[in-house]
Design an enzyme around this catalytic site. Structure first.
Site, PDB file in Angstrom:
ATOM      1  N   GLY A   1       0.805  -1.227   0.000  1.00 51.63           N
ATOM      2  CA  GLY A   1       0.000   0.000   0.000  1.00 51.63           C
ATOM      3  C   GLY A   1       0.833   1.269   0.000  1.00 51.63           C
ATOM      4  O   GLY A   1       1.959   1.286   0.486  1.00 51.63           O
TER       5      GLY A   1
ATOM      6  N   ARG B   1       1.089  -6.046  -4.823  1.00 58.48           N
ATOM      7  CA  ARG B   1       1.090  -6.885  -3.616  1.00 58.48           C
ATOM      8  C   ARG B   1       1.616  -8.299  -3.871  1.00 58.48           C
ATOM      9  O   ARG B   1       1.572  -9.158  -2.987  1.00 58.48           O
ATOM     10  CB  ARG B   1      -0.320  -6.938  -3.025  1.00 58.48           C
ATOM     11  CG  ARG B   1      -0.754  -5.582  -2.510  1.00 58.48           C
ATOM     12  CD  ARG B   1      -2.057  -5.627  -1.725  1.00 58.48           C
ATOM     13  NE  ARG B   1      -2.463  -4.278  -1.338  1.00 58.48           N
ATOM     14  CZ  ARG B   1      -2.076  -3.679  -0.206  1.00 58.48           C
ATOM     15  NH1 ARG B   1      -1.299  -4.290   0.654  1.00 58.48           N
ATOM     16  NH2 ARG B   1      -2.479  -2.449   0.062  1.00 58.48           N
TER      17      ARG B   1
ATOM     18  N   ASP C   1       6.102  -7.689   5.821  1.00 58.69           N
ATOM     19  CA  ASP C   1       6.117  -8.858   4.935  1.00 58.69           C
ATOM     20  C   ASP C   1       7.098  -8.668   3.777  1.00 58.69           C
ATOM     21  O   ASP C   1       7.838  -9.584   3.420  1.00 58.69           O
ATOM     22  CB  ASP C   1       4.721  -9.116   4.350  1.00 58.69           C
ATOM     23  CG  ASP C   1       3.837  -9.864   5.331  1.00 58.69           C
ATOM     24  OD1 ASP C   1       4.353 -10.306   6.382  1.00 58.69           O
ATOM     25  OD2 ASP C   1       2.637  -9.998   5.051  1.00 58.69           O
TER      26      ASP C   1
ATOM     27  N   LYS D   1       8.616   0.862   5.145  1.00 57.69           N
ATOM     28  CA  LYS D   1       7.454   1.637   4.739  1.00 57.69           C
ATOM     29  C   LYS D   1       6.191   1.084   5.360  1.00 57.69           C
ATOM     30  O   LYS D   1       6.004  -0.116   5.355  1.00 57.69           O
ATOM     31  CB  LYS D   1       7.303   1.541   3.212  1.00 57.69           C
ATOM     32  CG  LYS D   1       6.041   2.170   2.670  1.00 57.69           C
ATOM     33  CD  LYS D   1       5.281   1.254   1.692  1.00 57.69           C
ATOM     34  CE  LYS D   1       4.635   0.094   2.409  1.00 57.69           C
ATOM     35  NZ  LYS D   1       3.669  -0.637   1.593  1.00 57.69           N
ATOM     36  N   THR D   2       5.333   1.881   5.902  1.00 54.05           N
ATOM     37  CA  THR D   2       3.935   1.579   6.179  1.00 54.05           C
ATOM     38  C   THR D   2       3.311   2.673   7.017  1.00 54.05           C
ATOM     39  O   THR D   2       3.854   3.060   8.055  1.00 54.05           O
ATOM     40  CB  THR D   2       3.681   0.220   6.870  1.00 54.05           C
ATOM     41  OG1 THR D   2       2.410   0.270   7.517  1.00 54.05           O
ATOM     42  CG2 THR D   2       4.696  -0.095   7.940  1.00 54.05           C
TER      43      THR D   2
ATOM     44  N   ASP E   1       0.827   2.267   8.729  1.00 53.92           N
ATOM     45  CA  ASP E   1       0.322   1.649   9.958  1.00 53.92           C
ATOM     46  C   ASP E   1       1.277   1.826  11.132  1.00 53.92           C
ATOM     47  O   ASP E   1       0.863   1.712  12.283  1.00 53.92           O
ATOM     48  CB  ASP E   1       0.089   0.150   9.755  1.00 53.92           C
ATOM     49  CG  ASP E   1      -1.021  -0.114   8.760  1.00 53.92           C
ATOM     50  OD1 ASP E   1      -1.715   0.851   8.379  1.00 53.92           O
ATOM     51  OD2 ASP E   1      -1.199  -1.277   8.357  1.00 53.92           O
TER      52      ASP E   1
END
Lengths: 551, 551
Positions: B81, B145, B176, B202-203, B205
Site C-alpha cells: 500500500g 502486492r 512482509d 514503509k507503512t 500503519d
C-alpha cells in the site's frame, strides 16, 4: 485546553484589510449611489419593505465621518451551519468597534438567533476574542437554526434589543438568515427602534452570491479542504490502479462546491445537479455517463477513477424526484400499513400496486440497501429524508449492474471495484485559509462601519476579491436589492435568491470543455493541504470559481 | 497534466540529510558492530539464513570508501500500500547513485514485485525523478502486492537480476515485504549472484518499528492528515453541539495511527485494539465505555462527541473473533445451503441451529445491516471479509440500543445523533510532510551507501529522529535481527515481528492517563492541515508517538 502549534501561530496572524479600512478610522466615510430595485417582484417587495426597500448601495470612501467615534452597543449572531472564518467576522466587528471607541461593547448572542430571543449573551472581551482569532468553528458563541419569523419571535427580539439598548445587531448567515435580517431591519424601523440590522454572507455552499456579493465566506476553505482530500485520493487511485472512488460532497441545493473541487482536482466524472435538472438527465443517463468513462479507461487498462457527486443530486433527477414525491404521498396516507409489513419483500409488493408504473420500475431497480433507506429513513412527517440517502452507494450499485450488462455484450472487459466517501463535516470548521481569514475580518470591519454610519437592512460587502486584499472595495448592499418573491409552503415569500451553478458561467464552461478529456485520461491535479505560510501562489490564491468569474 | 501551485513549489524543496551524508561522498564509509542475533528463534533462523544470519549492525561514519565511486546498476521496487514519501526514497537512492558515479543506473520495476518477476522496468532519469520529488503516491513506478515466495518466483527474480546485471535491488515495503527481501538476499547469495538486496521500512500503519527502526515512513504524514480531519470534525462538533462522530481509522493490525491521532486531537473516546485483546474486553464493555462518556457529557448538556476506532477493532474482540471463526467454518461446509435461503429471516433461523449459543446471542443482537454484511461480503473462500464490516456503524447501532435501556432506567436523558466516517485513502498518498520528505530521502540515500559498500540482507536505518535532520544517524540493520518464527497457514515461517501498540509504552500511557478527563470534558485539540512552510514548530515536528517514545 492544549493548543496545537498551528493554532498558537495562527493567533499571531494579522488579517489583511482593504487599504481604506487600514487608515485612520476618522477618515472612513460612506458615499451612496442611486436608489436600488430588487432583482424581481419590486412592487410586492416595496410593499413588504415599506421603510427599507430601495436604499442606495453604500461605498466606503475616504472622508470625514463624525459619527464613527460614538460609543456603540452591538449584538452579533452566528446563524446556521459552520463556515470557516466566522470567528474572524466577529474579530473584525470587535476591532472596528474598539477602534471607533474603546467603550463600545460587542455582545455575542449564544447558540444562534435563539440566543437573541431568549437574551442569552456574553460580552466579547480581548481575552475571549484573542482565543478565537483565525480559528475555525463557531464555538466562540455557538450557532443555531432557529429563525426569527413569527410575530412572537419578532417581539422577543425587540424586547432583547431594548433591554440591551442595542445600537445594532449583525446576523452572520446564509440566504435564509439574511432574508430574516432584512425582515428584522424593517420591523425594528417600523417600531421606531434605533437598533440597526446588518447581514454578513456566510455559507460553504457558495450559493449566497451575486453581482455585489462575490463570494460567501467559508466556501474557499471548505472547497480547498475537500480538494486536498480528493487530490490525495486521486493520487492513491493512480498509484494502486484498482479502485473507483465515488466521492459525495456537501451542498444540497447548489453544486458550487463540487464544481470548484472538480476544477481543482480534474476527476474523471464530476456531476453537477443544476445540469441534471436543466437537461432533464435521468438516473440511467447519469449511470451511462459514468460507465462510458469506466469503459474507455478500462480499454486503456486504467481500471481506476474518481467520480464527484453533489450531495443533493438525486433531488434534481426528474424521475427520482417523482418517486420520492409518490413515496411521500403514499406514506402520508398509508404509512402505518407499510410499517406493519415486516419483511422487505412484503413492503415491495405492497408498494407495487400504489406507485405509478414508472416509479415502480425505478424503485424495483434500485439496489436493495437504497430502497430500504427510502422506506426506513423518514422524518416525523413520514417524508423520505433525502439527505440520508447514500447517493454515492446508489450510483455504485447501478453502475455495477450496468457494467454486468456491458460485459455480456463484450463492450466492457475491465475490473470494477468501488469505494464510497462523503466529505462535509471535515471542511466546515477548518482553520480559515488566508483568503477567508482576510475576507471575514474585512466583512466584520465593514459591518462596523455600516453600523457606525447608521445604516440598517444592509449586507456587508467586500468586492474585487481576486485582487490583493489592500485593493478590495468594502461597502454595503441593501438586502432588498438581492430579493425576489418565491413560493414557500404554499405562499409567496420574500427571499434572497439562491445562486445556483450557471450553465453559461465560466466555471461550469471550464468543466464542460475539459470533461471529455478528463473522463478518459488521467489528468488529476493534486492541490495538497491548505497552506497558511510560504510562497504567495501557494497560500493566498482564491478559488478557481472566483478567478474564472472575474476573468 | 496541470500541476498545482503546491506541487510546483514542493519540487523546489531540498530534503534535509544527516550531516554525514551531506559531505563529500568519498568520505562516507561504514563501521561495523558485533555479530547480531534475531529477536527470538535464533537456531531456526540461523538455519534458514545460513549465509546472511547474524551480520553486524552497520553505521555510516566519516572515512575513506574507495568502492563508493563504482558504477552501479540498481533496481527498486515499491511493495504494498501507498505511504507518503515513497517517491523521496527513490529520489534519495537516485541522487546517491549519481553522486557516486554519473553513469550508475536506477531501474524502477513497474507495479511492485511483479515487475521484477516479469522484468517490466523503466530507467529513472532526471526528467522522471524531478516530476516526483516531494510528492505523494507511488505512481512513479506503481506498486503491487505480489510476494516473491515460491521457488518459481525466486527463479524469475534471479533471471531478471542476471539479465539486467543488477548490482542490487531495493525493496521498499512493510514487514512482509522486508521479510521477502531477507529471503531474496539469502537466495541470491546462495546462487552466487552479485545482486545485493536492501529493504526500506514503509507503512502508514507504523507497525514496522523496533529499537533500530524508529519509525516506518508515511506514518507521520498519514497520521497528520487524519488528525487534521478529526480536529476539524471536533471543532464542528463543539460548534454544532448535536452530533457524535464515530471515526474509523485505517490500520488493521496495529492501532498506532489511532493512538497518534488520539494524542493529537484528544477525542472523547479512543479505542485501541491491543488493549481490547490484552484485557479481553467484550463488545458489551466497549459499548459501555462509549455510553459512559455519552451519559456524563449529556449530564453537562454536551450531546456531542468524537470516538476514534481502529479499523481492525472487531478482530481483537474475543467474542467477535469467535463468531467470525464459526461463520467461516459454517460457510466453508454449508455455504451453498445458506446462499439458497432468499430471505434474511430464513438465513438467521438457518444459522440459529448451527452457531454456538454464545455466538448466536451475539449474532442476533447485531444491527441487521451488520449481520447482513457478515453474511454477504465473503471472499472467494467463503470467509467473512472483516475489513468490509462497518465497525463504526456497528458501534453506533449498539450504542443506540444501550442508550434506550439507560433512558428507561432514568440514567440518561440526552439526545444522541451519530455520524460515521472512515479515513484511510485520504492520507496514504498525501504530499509527504517535511519530516517524511527528509526521512525518506535519507533512507534512500542510506540505501545507496549500503549498496555501494557491498552489503546485502540489510534494511536502511536512520535513527535519532526527534533531533534535527543533520543530527540523524544513518546505517544498516541486518534484516534477520528483526525476525522471529511465527505460524502462518499452519507452518512456522520466518517473519519480521510486527510492532503492536505496547500497553506499557509511553504513547499509550499518555492516552490512558488522560482519557477519563477527555471522556467527560471537551479537551479537543485542532492540529490543522499539514504545513510545509512557516515556523518550525508548525512544519517540522515529528509525531507525538515518536517524541514520547524518545522521551
Amino acid at each position: 485546553m492544549e493548543i496545537s502549534a498551528l493554532q498558537r501561530e495562527r493567533y499571531k496572524y494579522q488579517p489583511k484589510l482593504p487599504a481604506i479600512l487600514s487608515q485612520s478610522i476618522e477618515d472612513v466615510a460612506l458615499s451612496f449611489g442611486k436608489p436600488t430595485k430588487s432583482i424581481a417582484d419590486s412592487d410586492a417587495l416595496a410593499e413588504l419593505f415599506k421603510l427599507s426597500y430601495g436604499k442606495p448601495i453604500a461605498s466606503i470612501v475616504k472622508g470625514k465621518n463624525e459619527k464613527i467615534n460614538q460609543p456603540l452597543i452591538v449584538g452579533v449572531i452566528l446563524s446556521g451551519g459552520q463556515a470557516p472564518g466566522g470567528h474572524n467576522v466577529i474579530a473584525g466587528i470587535y476591532d472596528g468597534l474598539k477602534k471607533g471607541n474603546k467603550s463600545s461593547v460587542l455582545l455575542g448572542f449564544l447558540g444562534g438567533p435563539g440566543g437573541m430571543l431568549e437574551d442569552r449573551a456574553v460580552e466579547i472581551t480581548d481575552t475571549i476574542i484573542d482565543e478565537y482569532r483565525n480559528t475555525g468553528g463557531f464555538d466562540i458563541i455557538g450557532s443555531g437554526r432557529t429563525k426569527i419569523e413569527t410575530p412572537e419571535q419578532f417581539a422577543a427580539a425587540l424586547t432583547t434589543a431594548k433591554k440591551r439598548n442595542l445600537d445594532a445587531v449583525v446576523v452572520i448567515g446564509g440566504d435564509d438568515s439574511n432574508t430574516n435580517a432584512a425582515l428584522l431591519a424593517e420591523y425594528f424601523t417600523a417600531q421606531n427602534l434605533k437598533t440597526r440590522v446588518i447581514g454578513c454572507p456566510k455559507t460553504i455552499d457558495g450559493d449566497l452570491k451575486n453581482e455585489y456579493i462575490e463570494a460567501s465566506f467559508g466556501f474557499d476553505t471548505a472547497a480547498k479542504t475537500y480538494s486536498e482530500l480528493i487530490g490525495n485520493i486521486e493520487r492513491d487511485a493512480a498509484s494502486a490502479r484498482k479502485y473507483w472512488h465515488f466521492i459525495k460532497l456537501m451542498g444540497r441545493s447548489a453544486s458550487h462546491i463540487t464544481l470548484e473541487c472538480g476544477l481543482q482536482t480534474r476527476p474523471n466524472v464530476c456531476l453537477i445537479s443544476e445540469e441534471v435538472e436543466a437537461k432533464n438527465i435521468s438516473m440511467v443517463q447519469i449511470v451511462e455517463q459514468i460507465c462510458s468513462s469506466i469503459v474507455k479507461r478500462a480499454a486503456n487498462k486504467d481500471n481506476f477513477g474518481v467520480v464527484l457527486i453533489p450531495e443533493g443530486l438525486i433531488e434534481f433527477v426528474p424521475e427520482m424526484k417523482k418517486l420520492i414525491e409518490e413515496l411521500n404521498d403514499i406514506m402520508a396516507d398509508h404509512g402505518d400499513e407499510l410499517t406493519e409489513k415486516t419483511g422487505f419483500a412484503d413492503q415491495i409488493s405492497w408498494l407495487n400496486s400504489r406507485l405509478s408504473g414508472e416509479s415502480n420500475t425505478l424503485f424495483t431497480a434500485l439496489p436493495p440497501e437504497i430502497a430500504r433507506q427510502l422506506l426506513a429513513d423518514r422524518d416525523p412527517h413520514g417524508n423520505v429524508q433525502v439527505s440520508r440517502i447514500d447517493t454515492e452507494k446508489l450510483l455504485i450499485g447501478m453502475v455495477e449492474e450496468k457494467l454486468k450488462e456491458l460485459k455480456k455484450t463484450g463492450m466492457y472487459n475491465g475490473k470494477f471495484s468501488a469505494l464510497a466517501h462523503f466529505f462535509g463535516y471535515e471542511g466546515r470548521s477548518a482553520f480559515p485559509s488566508n483568503f477567508d481569514a482576510d475576507y471575514c475580518y474585512s466583512l466584520g470591519f465593514t459591518a462596523f462601519v455600516l453600523i457606525a454610519s447608521g445604516l440598517t437592512g444592509y449586507i456587508s460587502s467586500v468586492r474585487n476579491l481576486t485582487a490583493p486584499a489592500d485593493k478590495w472595495t468594502p461597502g454595503g448592499i441593501p438586502l432588498t436589492m438581492m430579493m425576489n418573491m418565491e413560493r414557500r409552503h404554499g405562499s409567496a415569500k420574500p427571499v434572497i435568491k439562491k445562486a445556483l451553478v450557471e450553465l453559461e458561467g465560466k466555471p461550469f464552461k471550464a468543466l464542460a470543455e475539459n470533461r471529455e478529456k478528463w473522463a478518459e485520461n488521467t489528468c488529476y491535479r493534486f492541490p495538497g493541504a491548505i497552506q497558511y505560510y510560504g510562497p504567495s501562489d501557494v497560500c493566498d490564491q482564491p478559488t478557481k470559481t472566483l478567478i474564472l468569474e472575474h476573468s
